[in-house]
Write a protein that holds these residues in place. Structure first.
Motif, PDB file in Angstrom:
ATOM      1  N   ALA A 185      48.111  49.533  35.589  1.00  8.26           N
ATOM      2  CA  ALA A 185      47.771  49.376  37.223  1.00  8.26           C
ATOM      3  C   ALA A 185      48.278  50.579  37.952  1.00  8.26           C
ATOM      4  O   ALA A 185      49.368  50.525  38.305  1.00  8.26           O
ATOM      5  CB  ALA A 185      48.374  48.309  37.550  1.00  8.26           C
ATOM      6  N   GLY A 186      47.900  51.615  37.865  1.00 10.57           N
ATOM      7  CA  GLY A 186      48.135  52.994  38.232  1.00 10.57           C
ATOM      8  C   GLY A 186      47.824  53.288  39.859  1.00 10.57           C
ATOM      9  O   GLY A 186      47.775  54.505  40.058  1.00 10.57           O
ATOM     10  N   SER A 187      47.291  52.420  40.398  1.00 16.72           N
ATOM     11  CA  SER A 187      46.795  52.572  41.999  1.00 16.72           C
ATOM     12  C   SER A 187      47.327  51.278  42.717  1.00 16.72           C
ATOM     13  O   SER A 187      47.808  50.283  42.196  1.00 16.72           O
ATOM     14  CB  SER A 187      45.311  52.666  41.886  1.00 16.72           C
ATOM     15  N   ASP A 188      46.710  51.391  44.005  1.00 18.62           N
ATOM     16  CA  ASP A 188      46.694  50.096  44.644  1.00 18.62           C
ATOM     17  C   ASP A 188      45.909  48.862  44.080  1.00 18.62           C
ATOM     18  O   ASP A 188      45.216  49.185  43.199  1.00 18.62           O
ATOM     19  CB  ASP A 188      46.109  50.335  46.051  1.00 18.62           C
ATOM     20  N   ILE A 189      46.326  47.700  44.357  1.00 20.95           N
ATOM     21  CA  ILE A 189      45.744  46.758  43.564  1.00 20.95           C
ATOM     22  C   ILE A 189      45.114  45.670  44.610  1.00 20.95           C
ATOM     23  O   ILE A 189      45.699  45.452  45.468  1.00 20.95           O
ATOM     24  CB  ILE A 189      46.929  45.978  42.682  1.00 20.95           C
ATOM     25  N   ARG A 190      43.613  45.245  44.109  1.00 19.38           N
ATOM     26  CA  ARG A 190      43.172  44.113  44.912  1.00 19.38           C
ATOM     27  C   ARG A 190      43.249  43.116  44.180  1.00 19.38           C
ATOM     28  O   ARG A 190      42.558  42.856  42.871  1.00 19.38           O
ATOM     29  CB  ARG A 190      41.673  44.716  45.129  1.00 19.38           C
ATOM     30  N   CYS A 191      43.774  41.799  44.532  1.00 17.18           N
ATOM     31  CA  CYS A 191      43.956  40.417  43.948  1.00 17.18           C
ATOM     32  C   CYS A 191      42.814  39.479  44.294  1.00 17.18           C
ATOM     33  O   CYS A 191      42.749  39.399  45.597  1.00 17.18           O
ATOM     34  CB  CYS A 191      45.259  40.078  44.091  1.00 17.18           C
ATOM     35  N   VAL A 192      42.033  38.871  43.620  1.00 18.42           N
ATOM     36  CA  VAL A 192      41.101  38.009  43.993  1.00 18.42           C
ATOM     37  C   VAL A 192      41.307  36.623  43.320  1.00 18.42           C
ATOM     38  O   VAL A 192      41.408  36.765  42.042  1.00 18.42           O
ATOM     39  CB  VAL A 192      39.740  38.733  43.648  1.00 18.42           C
ATOM     40  N   ALA A 193      41.179  35.490  44.076  1.00 24.29           N
ATOM     41  CA  ALA A 193      40.949  34.116  43.728  1.00 24.29           C
ATOM     42  C   ALA A 193      39.745  33.754  44.245  1.00 24.29           C
ATOM     43  O   ALA A 193      39.483  33.823  45.190  1.00 24.29           O
ATOM     44  CB  ALA A 193      42.185  33.415  44.046  1.00 24.29           C
ATOM     45  N   GLU A 194      38.928  32.883  43.373  1.00 28.66           N
ATOM     46  CA  GLU A 194      37.551  32.510  43.765  1.00 28.66           C
ATOM     47  C   GLU A 194      37.249  31.297  42.871  1.00 28.66           C
ATOM     48  O   GLU A 194      37.697  31.098  41.703  1.00 28.66           O
ATOM     49  CB  GLU A 194      36.553  33.438  43.705  1.00 28.66           C
ATOM     50  N   VAL A 195      36.766  30.061  43.544  1.00 34.72           N
ATOM     51  CA  VAL A 195      36.534  28.919  42.964  1.00 34.72           C
ATOM     52  C   VAL A 195      35.064  28.376  43.728  1.00 34.72           C
ATOM     53  O   VAL A 195      34.589  28.943  44.659  1.00 34.72           O
ATOM     54  CB  VAL A 195      37.322  27.406  43.242  1.00 34.72           C
ATOM     55  N   THR A 196      34.395  27.415  43.191  1.00 33.07           N
ATOM     56  CA  THR A 196      33.006  26.794  43.973  1.00 33.07           C
ATOM     57  C   THR A 196      33.539  25.553  44.886  1.00 33.07           C
ATOM     58  O   THR A 196      34.568  24.994  43.993  1.00 33.07           O
ATOM     59  CB  THR A 196      31.888  26.726  43.051  1.00 33.07           C
ATOM     60  N   PRO A 197      32.800  25.191  45.760  1.00 31.93           N
ATOM     61  CA  PRO A 197      33.149  23.852  46.646  1.00 31.93           C
ATOM     62  C   PRO A 197      33.082  22.720  45.652  1.00 31.93           C
ATOM     63  O   PRO A 197      33.978  21.912  45.569  1.00 31.93           O
ATOM     64  CB  PRO A 197      32.294  23.767  47.614  1.00 31.93           C
ATOM     65  N   GLU A 198      32.482  22.779  44.519  1.00 30.55           N
ATOM     66  CA  GLU A 198      32.518  21.488  43.543  1.00 30.55           C
ATOM     67  C   GLU A 198      33.571  21.263  43.066  1.00 30.55           C
ATOM     68  O   GLU A 198      33.793  20.253  42.298  1.00 30.55           O
ATOM     69  CB  GLU A 198      30.965  21.720  42.648  1.00 30.55           C
ATOM     70  N   GLN A 199      34.239  22.412  42.663  1.00 32.33           N
ATOM     71  CA  GLN A 199      35.500  22.202  41.762  1.00 32.33           C
ATOM     72  C   GLN A 199      36.677  21.584  42.488  1.00 32.33           C
ATOM     73  O   GLN A 199      37.798  21.330  41.834  1.00 32.33           O
ATOM     74  CB  GLN A 199      35.988  23.600  41.465  1.00 32.33           C
ATOM     75  N   TRP A 200      36.618  21.069  43.570  1.00 32.96           N
ATOM     76  CA  TRP A 200      37.571  20.651  44.632  1.00 32.96           C
ATOM     77  C   TRP A 200      37.551  19.165  44.275  1.00 32.96           C
ATOM     78  O   TRP A 200      37.277  18.165  44.985  1.00 32.96           O
ATOM     79  CB  TRP A 200      37.563  20.983  46.002  1.00 32.96           C
ATOM     80  N   VAL A 201      37.900  18.614  42.975  1.00 34.85           N
ATOM     81  CA  VAL A 201      38.148  17.075  42.624  1.00 34.85           C
ATOM     82  C   VAL A 201      39.401  16.878  42.143  1.00 34.85           C
ATOM     83  O   VAL A 201      39.845  17.616  41.578  1.00 34.85           O
ATOM     84  CB  VAL A 201      36.899  16.809  41.593  1.00 34.85           C
ATOM     85  N   GLU A 202      39.772  15.603  42.004  1.00 32.62           N
ATOM     86  CA  GLU A 202      41.173  15.215  41.395  1.00 32.62           C
ATOM     87  C   GLU A 202      41.154  15.762  39.870  1.00 32.62           C
ATOM     88  O   GLU A 202      39.933  15.520  39.073  1.00 32.62           O
ATOM     89  CB  GLU A 202      41.282  13.657  41.467  1.00 32.62           C
ATOM     90  N   GLY A 203      42.327  15.995  39.520  1.00 31.38           N
ATOM     91  CA  GLY A 203      42.434  16.341  37.965  1.00 31.38           C
ATOM     92  C   GLY A 203      42.821  18.074  37.935  1.00 31.38           C
ATOM     93  O   GLY A 203      43.266  18.596  39.106  1.00 31.38           O
ATOM     94  N   ASP A 204      43.037  18.649  36.860  1.00 28.90           N
ATOM     95  CA  ASP A 204      42.958  19.934  36.362  1.00 28.90           C
ATOM     96  C   ASP A 204      42.039  20.833  37.110  1.00 28.90           C
ATOM     97  O   ASP A 204      40.697  20.642  37.015  1.00 28.90           O
ATOM     98  CB  ASP A 204      43.436  20.292  35.358  1.00 28.90           C
ATOM     99  N   LEU A 205      42.357  22.009  37.920  1.00 28.62           N
ATOM    100  CA  LEU A 205      41.440  23.019  38.424  1.00 28.62           C
ATOM    101  C   LEU A 205      41.965  24.329  37.845  1.00 28.62           C
ATOM    102  O   LEU A 205      43.210  24.760  38.286  1.00 28.62           O
ATOM    103  CB  LEU A 205      41.402  22.885  39.973  1.00 28.62           C
ATOM    104  N   LEU A 206      41.030  24.994  37.117  1.00 29.87           N
ATOM    105  CA  LEU A 206      41.456  26.352  36.569  1.00 29.87           C
ATOM    106  C   LEU A 206      40.934  27.389  37.485  1.00 29.87           C
ATOM    107  O   LEU A 206      39.773  27.343  37.463  1.00 29.87           O
ATOM    108  CB  LEU A 206      40.911  26.543  35.176  1.00 29.87           C
ATOM    109  N   VAL A 207      41.775  28.190  38.252  1.00 31.32           N
ATOM    110  CA  VAL A 207      41.423  28.999  39.424  1.00 31.32           C
ATOM    111  C   VAL A 207      41.235  30.277  38.770  1.00 31.32           C
ATOM    112  O   VAL A 207      42.053  30.961  38.368  1.00 31.32           O
ATOM    113  CB  VAL A 207      42.357  29.066  40.439  1.00 31.32           C
TER     114      VAL A 207
END
Length: 157
Positions: free
Chosen positions: A108-130
């Motif tokens: 990681a030798g420069s500035d860093i861009r961090c991204v997190a993304e899911v789909t709307p359907e993933q918002w249900v009870e239980g484990d969610l891997l983001v």
């Protein structure tokens, strides 16, 4: 049916209309969770189910070989995930992190861009891997992995 924006999404939409709005919003988030301030993050894009956070390469986040320390990157990934979750989760649900798994795929030798993304359907009870990904200035993936969330219903009031 479109749900009402969350408090975080509404705040982002309001504050980012101002000059230096992204910086102001990022400072506000860092004050709510002070550890995030150690990386001086900048939320550069936020929409439901997506967040992008920027970490500037500077001495305070260097490791012994003067690249961005992976723990600083993990901090940025966690911030991107947390802000995305707060901006996205349906109002009847809540979340808590349960774990993080990452692979270090390049220096990681420069500035860093961090991204997190899911789909709307993933918002249900239980484990969610983001899925979370960190990119350098050349769009090379430097860290890739996921943050496991536990999604549950809010208790009745």
């Amino acid at each position: 049916m479109q749900q009402k924006p969350t408090k975080v999404m509404a705040l982002y939409n309001k504050v980012t209309r101002l000059p230096f709005g992204q910086k102001i919003f990022s400072i506000m988030v860092s004050r709510m969770a002070p550890y995030f301030g150690t990386i001086r993050p900048l939320i550069t894009e936020l929409r439901p189910n997506y967040c992008q956070c920027f970490i500037k390469k500077r001495k305070a986040v260097h490791n012994h070989i003067q690249t961005v320390h992976v723990i600083a990157i993990c901090n940025g990934l966690e911030m991107a995930m947390g802000v995305m979750a707060e901006a996205s989760i349906p109002s009847h649900l809540r979340w808590i992190p349960k774990g993080m798994s990452v692979d270090y795929t390049a220096k990681a030798g420069s500035d860093i861009r961090c991204v997190a993304e899911v789909t709307p359907e993933q918002w249900v009870e239980g484990d969610l891997l983001v899925p979370v990904t960190a990119y350098d200035d050349n769009n090379v993936i430097v860290v890739k992995g996921h943050i496991k969330l536990w999604i549950s219903a809010k208790p009745a009031k």
